[in-house]
Enzyme design. Structure first.
Site, mmCIF file in Angstrom:
data_model
loop_
_atom_site.group_PDB
_atom_site.id
_atom_site.type_symbol
_atom_site.label_atom_id
_atom_site.label_comp_id
_atom_site.label_asym_id
_atom_site.label_seq_id
_atom_site.Cartn_x
_atom_site.Cartn_y
_atom_site.Cartn_z
ATOM 1 N N HIS A 1 0.567 -1.191 -0.031
ATOM 2 C CA HIS A 1 0.151 0.124 0.176
ATOM 3 C C HIS A 1 0.835 1.263 -0.022
ATOM 4 C CE1 HIS A 1 -3.850 1.887 1.124
ATOM 5 N NE2 HIS A 1 -3.002 2.818 1.553
ATOM 6 N N ASN B 1 -2.728 8.613 -11.864
ATOM 7 C CA ASN B 1 -2.734 9.879 -10.993
ATOM 8 C C ASN B 1 -2.028 9.269 -9.621
ATOM 9 O OD1 ASN B 1 -4.603 10.588 -12.915
ATOM 10 N ND2 ASN B 1 -6.313 9.592 -11.790
ATOM 11 N N GLY C 1 -5.438 14.105 -8.510
ATOM 12 C CA GLY C 1 -6.728 13.405 -8.625
ATOM 13 C C GLY C 1 -7.041 12.007 -8.257
ATOM 14 N N HIS D 1 -1.945 2.458 -8.038
ATOM 15 C CA HIS D 1 -2.655 1.955 -9.029
ATOM 16 C C HIS D 1 -2.667 2.865 -10.347
ATOM 17 C CE1 HIS D 1 -5.569 4.813 -7.325
ATOM 18 N NE2 HIS D 1 -6.333 4.606 -8.514
ATOM 19 N N CYS E 1 7.961 11.902 -40.152
ATOM 20 C CA CYS E 1 7.333 12.090 -38.707
ATOM 21 C C CYS E 1 7.695 13.348 -38.081
ATOM 22 C CB CYS E 1 7.532 10.865 -38.063
ATOM 23 S SG CYS E 1 7.233 11.073 -36.230
ATOM 24 N N HIS F 1 3.656 9.371 -33.337
ATOM 25 C CA HIS F 1 4.731 8.650 -32.607
ATOM 26 C C HIS F 1 4.237 8.666 -31.216
ATOM 27 C CE1 HIS F 1 9.493 8.319 -32.839
ATOM 28 N NE2 HIS F 1 9.170 8.025 -31.874
HETATM 29 ZN ZN LIG Z 1 -3.813 -0.744 0.149
HETATM 30 ZN ZN LIG Z 2 8.370 8.895 -35.443
#
Ligand SMILES: [Zn+2]
Ligand SMILES: [Zn+2]
Length: 340
Positions: free
Chosen positions: A112, A152, A158, A165, A195, A292
């Site tokens: 955690h 986040n 946020g 996670h 590109c 890209h």
């Molecule tokens: Zn946890």
């Molecule tokens: Zn590229």
């Protein structure tokens, strides 16, 4: 003197306000010391609480002995519903699609209190491997137009849950912003035959001033027209439109590059809140020569205010060159060796 710079990719203008320039250290957001426990009994992502999440979609390692390192589950409070067919409705000025989409959560560790900056490179690679597997799976779904992978970290970024996670949201449409960027890139390719990202990477590697770090397959840069301080992009050196095309050697190295950049921010700016996103081509542009993919890391050191909202133009008080120099000097390996 202040300078206005234009973002080559998005065409957006930014004010680099050197008159109001701040030293990178001055941007540190001092948070009250808060000791995070490595296990929280009522946390739905902590080990032993697996039944509190919807049925698992993927895990690493695959065995069912409870010793998972990374798990992916549907978001219990999903922004979109996965079990409906997307249906478009157009009624005069009103255009809608019913709320079809996929919203998954990647639980990155059993611990955690852990964070990406302090994980092992192998562990970060396991997280990225789950991203890739799910990204490719959803890209083949005819109902999905675009997949966004993001993280986040911290309240200002946020986060609603403290346990490390990241998330993935797949939508039945391509946003106007993404569509516009693809169009800019396509126009550039049509006009110059190359590109625009490959061109920029080559120029930045030649100039070096905004390069944070390079590895065999990746380069981490501060953007020339960075809208916010320390906004860092990681680009694959090989031209690839889609993150789903990353090779296994590249993925291992991306894990090291991403972890190192995050560790530089963690140690240099006292664990700032941040978002990262993987900006990859929509499924319909896989293999495109004009786009890209890259990882965009945005530390949340400043707040968006009235001028930004009213003009769409940002004021950045840190020179991107100074930010790059600052991050280059944060020696992550020596901090790690000292056991900090
Ligand atoms: Zn946890
Ligand atoms: Zn590229």
């Amino acid at each position: 003197m202040p300078e206005l710079r234009q973002n080559f990719i998005t065409k957006e203008w930014v004010i680099i306000a050197t008159e109001r320039a701040k030293r990178p250290e001055d941007l540190v957001v001092h948070k009250p010391a808060h000791q995070i426990a490595s296990f929280v009994a009522n946390c739905p992502f902590c080990p032993g609480n697996e039944s509190l999440t919807p049925p698992e979609l993927l895990r690493v390692p695959v065995s069912n002995d409870g010793k998972w390192q990374v798990r992916m589950v549907p978001n219990r409070f999903a922004a979109l519903a996965r079990d409906v067919e997307p249906t478009r409705t157009i009624h005069r000025s009103r255009r809608t699609i019913n709320g079809f989409g996929v919203h998954d959560v990647i639980i990155e560790t059993q611990d955690h209190s852990q964070c990406t900056a302090l994980m092992s490179d192998d562990h970060v690679a396991d997280v990225l491997r789950i991203y890739k597997t799910r990204y490719n799976e959803l890209s083949h779904d005819h109902r999905i137009a675009h997949v966004t992978i993001f993280k986040n970290h911290g309240h200002d970024a946020g986060t609603s849950l403290e346990h490390p996670h990241s998330q993935l949201i797949a939508t039945p449409v391509i946003s106007h912003q993404v569509r516009q960027r693809l169009q800019h890139a396509l126009n550039h390719y049509d006009e110059y035959g190359e590109c625009m990202f490959c061109q920029m990477i080559e120029e930045e590697l030649g100039e070096k001033a905004r390069v944070v770090m390079t590895t065999e397959h990746f380069v981490a840069l501060e953007m020339f027209a960075s809208a916010v301080p320390f906004s860092t992009h990681i680009y694959p050196r090989r031209h690839m439109a889609s993150f789903g095309d990353i090779s296994s050697a590249e993925l291992t190295e991306l894990a090291r590059t991403l972890r190192t950049v995050l560790a530089k921010l963690y140690h240099g700016l006292e664990n700032p809140d941040f978002n990262y996103t993987i900006r990859s081509s929509p499924a319909e542009c896989v293999g495109a020569k004009y786009f890209h993919w890259y990882v965009s890391i945005i530390p949340r050191l400043t707040r968006v205010a009235g001028f930004e909202l009213g003009s769409g133009m940002f004021i950045n008080t840190v020179l991107p060159e100074a930010a790059a120099e600052f991050l280059r000097k944060v020696n992550v390996e020596s901090v790690r060796a000292a056991g900090v």
